[in-house]
Design a protein around this motif. Structure first.
Motif, PDB file in Angstrom:
ATOM      1  N   ASP A   4       0.847  -1.181   0.000  1.00 46.09           N
ATOM      2  CA  ASP A   4       0.000   0.000   0.000  1.00 46.09           C
ATOM      3  C   ASP A   4       0.889   1.240   0.000  1.00 46.09           C
ATOM      4  OD1 ASP A   4      -1.824   2.025   0.430  1.00 46.09           O
ATOM      5  OD2 ASP A   4      -2.812   1.029   2.085  1.00 46.09           O
ATOM      6  N   THR A  57       3.693   0.255  -6.517  1.00 46.39           N
ATOM      7  CA  THR A  57       2.343   0.237  -7.094  1.00 46.39           C
ATOM      8  C   THR A  57       2.239  -0.600  -8.362  1.00 46.39           C
ATOM      9  OG1 THR A  57       2.775   2.253  -8.337  1.00 46.39           O
ATOM     10  CG2 THR A  57       1.806   2.505  -6.152  1.00 46.39           C
ATOM     11  N   ARG A  60      -0.491  -3.144  -8.472  1.00 52.24           N
ATOM     12  CA  ARG A  60      -1.820  -2.681  -8.074  1.00 52.24           C
ATOM     13  C   ARG A  60      -2.554  -2.034  -9.233  1.00 52.24           C
ATOM     14  NH1 ARG A  60      -2.862  -2.108  -2.406  1.00 52.24           N
ATOM     15  NH2 ARG A  60      -4.892  -1.621  -3.263  1.00 52.24           N
ATOM     16  N   TYR A  63      -4.062   1.349  -8.745  1.00 53.24           N
ATOM     17  CA  TYR A  63      -3.149   2.481  -8.575  1.00 53.24           C
ATOM     18  C   TYR A  63      -2.589   2.960  -9.911  1.00 53.24           C
ATOM     19  CZ  TYR A  63      -2.771   1.618  -3.498  1.00 53.24           C
ATOM     20  OH  TYR A  63      -2.991   1.466  -2.174  1.00 53.24           O
TER      21      TYR A  63
END
Length: 71
Positions: A4, A57, A60, A63
């Motif tokens: 994250d 990221t 992800r 993202y």
């Protein structure tokens, strides 16, 4: 491994739409249609910060939109 972005950088280096004017000021562009609403704005202090954000990221899909502002 999923990381994250908020666990990689201190809160004062990451802006989200919830940050209001500070967020809006950092995504502002020369033309209205050039503005890209990012999930996060990373206030990078170095090239290493940019690299760290991209690496963290990459896995992800939510993202995909990041915005970097070198301060």
């Amino acid at each position: 491994m999923t990381v994250d972005i908020l666990s990689v950088f201190p809160k004062d280096q990451v802006l989200t739409p919830a940050d209001g004017k500070a967020y809006e000021d950092n995504i502002e562009r020369w033309a209205e249609n050039a503005v890209k609403r990012a999930k996060f704005v990373v206030l990078a202090k170095s090239a290493q910060d940019v690299s760290k954000a991209v690496r963290s990221t990459r896995s992800r899909p939510d993202y995909r939109l990041l915005n970097f502002t070198l301060s």
